[in-house]
Design an enzyme around this catalytic site. Structure first.
Site, PDB file in Angstrom:
ATOM      1  N   GLU A 182       0.819  -1.214   0.000  1.00 26.47           N
ATOM      2  CA  GLU A 182       0.000   0.000   0.000  1.00 26.47           C
ATOM      3  C   GLU A 182       0.855   1.267   0.000  1.00 26.47           C
ATOM      4  O   GLU A 182       0.591   2.210   0.751  1.00 26.47           O
ATOM      5  CB  GLU A 182      -0.963  -0.010   1.197  1.00 26.47           C
ATOM      6  CG  GLU A 182      -1.935  -1.171   1.154  1.00 26.47           C
ATOM      7  CD  GLU A 182      -2.976  -1.135   2.257  1.00 26.47           C
ATOM      8  OE1 GLU A 182      -2.864  -0.277   3.169  1.00 26.47           O
ATOM      9  OE2 GLU A 182      -3.910  -1.950   2.220  1.00 26.47           O
ATOM     10  N   GLU A 242      -4.369  -8.791   0.171  1.00 27.23           N
ATOM     11  CA  GLU A 242      -4.874  -8.490   1.517  1.00 27.23           C
ATOM     12  C   GLU A 242      -6.383  -8.396   1.400  1.00 27.23           C
ATOM     13  O   GLU A 242      -6.904  -7.600   0.609  1.00 27.23           O
ATOM     14  CB  GLU A 242      -4.267  -7.190   2.041  1.00 27.23           C
ATOM     15  CG  GLU A 242      -4.487  -6.944   3.516  1.00 27.23           C
ATOM     16  CD  GLU A 242      -3.632  -5.780   4.015  1.00 27.23           C
ATOM     17  OE1 GLU A 242      -2.415  -5.786   3.747  1.00 27.23           O
ATOM     18  OE2 GLU A 242      -4.185  -4.866   4.653  1.00 27.23           O
TER      19      GLU A 242
END
Length: 855
Positions: free
Chosen positions: A448, A523
Site C-alpha cells: 500500500e 490483503e
C-alpha cells in the site's frame, strides 16, 4: 548531530583485513553458536554516551563512546538472555500516542556482553550475525565501532575480526535507537531475534553464499544447480567446491546415503579480500517433491578446499519443487493448482511480544493449519528466519514481503528516512537470506505504498523489481496495491504477479485489461470482531456492530475499505483465475485497534435505545483519551490464540472435505427471552435443519454464492439449539449450543504436556470457566490466579480481550467470555514435573502437570 546513525555504511557484505597469518589448513571447522546468553541491558544512554554518537565520529578510532568501552561498569545493568523485547514489559498507558499497543517500545537501549575467545581462534574470521534488532543498531567490540544496520526487520552481519582478542576477554556493545512515531503497529524494541557468533577459516563460503535452484524437475529426475560464493580474507586462494546432496527426514536430519554427489568443481582463483563464484550441476534421481501435503526437503553439503585442503563445510537445506503463477489457473505447485488459502501475519507473538520463540510460532501455524491455511504473507517486512524454517518443515507457502513504505512516509519517523540509503542493501540481504527456502513462492516489494498515486511512481516499483530479479529469477515479484488505479496506471506492468488489497470487484476488470497477468488477493476482508461478543440488532451494514470498545462476532462488521469474508469469497468464485487470498489477519496483533482509533462515530449506529445510550457514553469517554485498546480486532484468532467464530467460516471454505458445523451465537441470553436472536451456521455441508428445544425452525439449502446459512427470525428461549447438516443429501455433521448453568469450576488443558528443558520450550495452558457439567460459560469473567511449582515459570497470561491493559506478566487474569491463557516456559537443564494450578473465588480449581525433560 543525531543520537544514532541513520545511514550506516558498514554492511554485511563488506570484508575486513585479516588479523593473524595462520594457514587455512590449521583452522578448525566452521562454527555457528548461539550468542544469546548472559547479556547486560539498560534503557537510555549512560552519562556521556549520547553526545558523541553522530555519523561523522562513529568510525573515527579516536571517538570513545563510554558505554561501548570494555572497562565501562555495567555491573548494575539488568542481566538477561536474548531474544528480548523491552516494550512488552510495559507498563500499558492510555496516554501513549499512536496506534501501537499502548506499550513503551520506543527509545534507546544498550546491550553488553562479556565473553572469552579461545586462543585457537587466532587467525579465524569472527562474525556477529544478528537476525533482527529494533532498530538503528550500532555495534562495538572492545570499544571499536564495527558497523550496524537501521532496519529493525533485517538480518545482518558485522565483522569482529580486526578487534577481537582470541585467548582473552572481549566485550560486545550494541546500542539501539527506536524512534517514536516510526511504526503503524507494535514493532517491539530490543534485540528481539537471535544472535549468533560465526567462526570460519579465512577461505570460506560467504554469508548467504550458497544459492540452490532446480531448473528442471520431473518425476524421473531433478537438475539441481548450486552457485557457491567463496571469499578469501587476507590471502589469495585456489579453491574448489564439492557437493553431496542428502534427503532430510521429518526432524531435519540426514537420511541415508547421498542421493547425488559431485566430487569437485573447476578450480578458481580468489584474490585476497575478494570473492569468486563457482557453480555445480547435479542430478537427483526420482526426487521426492516438496509440497504442502508432503514437505520433503534435501540438504546440499558444500565442501570448500584451498589447494586441496578443506577450509569450510556448509549445509544448505532446500526443496525440489516447481512453483508458478498462471494468469488463467492461479498458483500451480508441482503442476497442480493449489488455491492460496492465506493469511497475513504481523511479527508479534501476542503476550510474548516480538521476542522470537520457535514454539510460539509453531503453535500459531498449527492453529492456522487446522483452519485450512496453507499460505502466510509476512506483513509488512522480512520475517524471522525461524518462520521460514517452520514453513519449510510444516508445509506452508510464504509471500515474503520487504517494505511498508518507500520514499513517502506513513508515520513521521518510519523507514522512508532510510529508504534512499538502504533499500537496495535491505532487499538484497532479504532475498539472499531467504531464496533457498522452498516455502517462499514470491517476493513482495511493498505494501500500500503512497507512490501508487504518483504519475512516475511505477518507475520506483520497476527499480525494486529489478533488484529482486537480480538476486533471484526463480520467483515472481509482486506488490500489494490498495489503489484501484494501480491495476491500470502502469504499476501492473512492472510486477510479475498482481496483488490487490480489498478489491474483489476489480479482479475481473484487471484480468480483462491484462489477461497475461496473474492476480491474487494480497490483503482481503479485514473483518473485525471480538471473540464471544454479539450485539443486537444484527445488521448487514458493515459500519454497524461495534459497542463498548468491542465488535460483534456475527462477522459482518468491517472498516470502510474492507468487507465481510463472504464478499471476498464471491469475488474469487466469480473470477476463478484468481490465485487465492491472504486474509487480514490470521491472529490478532498488538496495535492498530480499528475501529477504536478514530472518532468512533460508528458506535452510534445502533437502533436499540439502551445500546445507543451506552454507545454515546463510550464515545464521550473515547474523545477524552487517545484510544483504549491494546490490540487489533482483525484476527481470525484472538491475541491469546483462541478461535473466533470466523475461524469456522474459513475452515468451511478451505477444508470442504472436513465434516464440520459451527453455530453462533452462544445461547445464554436471559435478557433476550421472546426477542429475535439471529442464528448463523458455518459449515462445509450444503444443507441444514435447525432445531430449538427439539422443534424444527426450518431446513435451509446453501445457494451458489451463500457462504453461511442464516435463520434471522429465531425468537430466543433458553435451552438447546442444534443444527443437523447434510451434504449431497446425506447426513454430514452437527453442532449444538445450549444454555449453561452458573459458573462452577475451572477446566484446565495444555496444548502439550511433554516439554524440553531448554529454557525456550513453552506450554500454552487454557483455562475455561465451566458449569457443573463441564460446559463453558460464555459470558463469564471470573478472576483467575495462577501458581506454578517445579522447574518452570509463568512468562505471560492473557485472555484475548483487546481492551485488557493489565500487564502480560501478571499471574492473575480475568477470564474473557469464559477463557484465559497462561504461558509456561521451561528452565534450561532442569527436568522434572511442572504443575500449574488455577484458582478463582467461588469456583472449583484445577491444575495440569507438565513433564519437562532434560537432554
Amino acid at each position: 548531530m543525531t543520537l544514532l546513525p541513520r545511514s550506516l555504511t558498514t554492511i554485511a557484505f563488506g570484508v575486513a583485513v585479516l588479523c593473524g597469518a595462520a594457514h587455512a589448513a590449521d583452522m578448525p571447522a566452521r562454527e555457528r553458536a548461539s550468542f544469546d546468553a548472559d547479556w547486560r541491558f539498560a534503557k537510555g544512554d549512560p552519562a556521556g554516551s549520547a553526545a558523541q554518537l553522530d555519523d561523522a565520529k562513529l568510525s573515527d578510532p579516536a571517538t570513545a563512546i563510554p558505554a561501548a568501552q570494555p572497562g565501562f561498569d555495567d555491573a548494575a545493568w539488568r542481566k538477561l538472555d536474548l531474544p528480548h523485547d523491552w516494550g512488552i514489559e510495559g507498563p500499558f498507558k492510555q496516554e501513549y500516542p499512536g496506534e501501537t499497543g499502548k506499550l513503551p517500545w520506543w527509545g534507546v537501549g544498550w546491550y553488553r556482553k562479556h565473553f572469552t575467545l579461545p586462543a585457537a581462534d587466532a587467525g579465524r574470521r569472527l562474525y556477529l550475525d544478528i537476525d533482527g534488532a529494533m532498530s538503528h543498531a550500532a555495534v562495538w567490540i572492545n570499544g571499536h565501532y564495527v558497523g550496524g544496520w537501521p532496519y529493525g526487520y533485517a538480518s545482518w552481519r558485522v565483522d569482529l575480526t580486526p578487534y577481537a582478542k582470541p585467548g582473552g576477554d572481549n566485550v560486545v556493545a550494541i546500542r539501539l535507537d527506536n524512534p517514536p512515531h516510526s511504526s503503524r503497529w507494535y514493532p517491539g524494541g530490543g534485540i528481539y531475534r537471535n544472535v549468533w557468533l560465526v567462526k570460519t577459516a579465512p577461505v570460506h563460503v560467504a554469508q548467504y553464499g550458497t544459492y540452490v535452484t532446480t531448473p528442471q524437475v520431473s518425476k524421473d529426475a531433478a537438475t539441481v544447480s548450486i552457485q557457491t560464493t567463496v571469499e578469501s580474507d587476507g590471502q589469495a586462494a585456489q579453491v574448489q567446491v564439492a557437493t553431496e546432496i542428502y534427503a532430510l527426514d521429518a526432524a531435519g536430519k540426514r537420511s541415508g546415503a547421498p542421493v547425488a554427489h559431485q566430487a569437485a568443481s573447476a578450480s578458481a582463483k580468489v584474490v585476497a579480500d575478494r570473492q569468486a563464484q563457482l557453480t555445480q550441476t547435479l542430478t537427483v534421481p526420482k526426487p521426492h517433491l516438496w509440497s504442502i501435503a508432503s514437505p520433503q526437503r534435501y540438504v546440499a553439503v558444500t565442501t570448500v578446499t584451498d589447494n586441496g585442503k578443506v577450509t569450510d563445510v556448509v549445509e544448505t537445506p532446500f526443496g525440489i519443487r516447481t512453483a508458478t503463477f498462471d494468469p488463467a489457473r492461479g498458483f500451480l505447485l508441482n503442476g497442480q493448482r493449489v488455491p492460496l488459502n492465506g493469511v497475513c501475519m504481523h511479527h508479534d507473538l501476542g503476550a510474548l511480544g516480538t521476542a522470537i520463540n520457535v514454539r510460539a510460532l509453531e503453535r500459531q501455524l498449527e492453529v492456522l493449519r487446522e483452519m485450512g491455511t496453507n499460505a502466510i504473507r509476512t506483513s509488512h517486512n522480512p520475517p524471522a528466519p525461524e518462520l521460514l524454517d517452520l514453513a519449510d518443515r510444516m508445509g506452508f507457502v510464504v509471500l515474503d514481503e520487504a517494505f511498508d513504505m518507500w520514499h513517502e512516509a506513513k508515520t513521521p519517523n518510519d523507514y522512508h528516512l532510510s529508504f534512499d540509503a538502504w533499500h537496495e542493501k535491505d532487499l538484497r540481504a532479504q532475498i539472499r537470506r531467504d531464496r533457498n527456502h522452498p516455502s517462499v513462492i514470491a517476493w513482495s516489494t511493498g505494501n500500500e505504498i503512497p507512490e501508487q498515486g504518483r504519475p512516475e511512481g511505477w518507475k520506483l516499483a520497476a527499480h525494486l523489481a529489478e533488484i529482486a530479479r537480480g538476486e533471484d529469477r526463480t520467483r515472481p515479484v509482486t506488490s500489494a496495491y490498495n489503489h484501484t488505479e494501480s491495476g491500470y496506471n502502469g504499476f501492473q506492468n512492472v510486477v510479475d504477479l498482481f496483488g490487490y488489497n480489498y478489491k474483489p470487484g476489480e479482479y475481473g476488470k484487471v484480468h480483462a485489461s491484462a489477461p497475461y497477468l496473474p492476480i491474487f488477493g494480497s490483503e482481503t476482508a479485514s473483518t473485525i470482531s471480538s471473540r464471544g461478543e454479539y450485539f443486537f440488532p444484527v445488521s448487514d451494514d458493515k459500519a454497524k456492530g461495534a459497542a463498548n470498545f468491542q465488535v460483534s462476532s456475527y462477522d459482518l462488521t468491517a472498516p470502510p475499505w474492507a468487507t465481510s469474508p463472504d464478499v471476498e469469497f464471491k469475488g474469487q468464485d466469480d473470477n476463478p483465475f484468481v490465485a487465492g487470498e491472504f486474509v487480514w489477519t490470521g491472529f490478532d496483533y498488538l496495535g492498530e485497534p480499528t475501529p477504536y482509533n478514530d472518532d468512533a462515530t460508528n458506535l452510534l449506529n445502533f437502533t436499540d435505545p439502551a445500546q445507543q445510550q451506552r454507545a454515546a457514553q463510550e464515545l464521550a469517554t473515547l474523545k477524552k483519551i487517545a484510544m483504549p485498546s491494546r490490540s487489533s480486532y482483525f484476527g481470525i484468532v484472538d491475541l491469546a490464540g483462541f478461535k473466533k467464530d470466523r475461524f469456522y467460516l474459513y475452515q468451511a471454505r478451505w477444508r470442504p472435505d472436513l465434516p464440520m458445523a459451527h453455530l453462533l451465537p452462544h445461547w445464554n441470553w436471559p435478557e433476550r427471552v421472546r426477542q429475535v436472536t439471529p442464528v448463523h451456521l458455518y459449515t462445509s455441508g450444503d444443507e441444514a435443519e435447525l432445531f430449538l428445544n427439539g422443534k424444527s425452525l426450518g431446513r435451509k439449502k446453501r445457494g451458489p454464492r451463500d457462504y453461511r446459512l442464516r435463520w434471522d427470525d429465531v425468537v430466543y428461549q433458553p435451552g438447546t439449539l442444534k443444527a443437523v447438516v447434510y451434504k449431497h443429501g446425506k447426513r454430514w455433521a452437527e453442532d449444538t449450543v445450549a444454555t449453561t448453568g452458573q459458573a462452577a469450576k475451572l477446566v484446565v488443558s495444555a496444548d502439550r504436556t511433554k516439554l524440553t528443558a531448554d529454557g525456550h520450550d513453552l506450554a500454552f495452558v487454557t483455562v475455561a470457566i465451566a458449569d457443573k457439567d463441564g460446559r463453558q460459560v460464555p459470558r463469564s469473567h471470573d478472576r483467575i490466579a495462577f501458581k506454578l511449582s517445579g522447574p518452570g515459570e509463568i512468562v505471560a497470561t492473557d485472555n484475548g480481550d483487546a481492551t485488557n491493559l493489565e500487564p502480560f506478566q501478571s499471574h492473575e487474569r480475568n477470564a474473557y467470555n469464559g477463557l484465559a491463557l497462561a504461558i509456561v516456559k521451561t528452565r534450561a537443564g532442569e527436568g522434572g514435573k511442572v504443575t500449574l494450578t488455577a484458582s478463582a473465588d467461588g469456583l472449583e480449581g484445577a491444575q495440569v502437570t507438565l513433564d519437562s525433560v532434560a537432554h
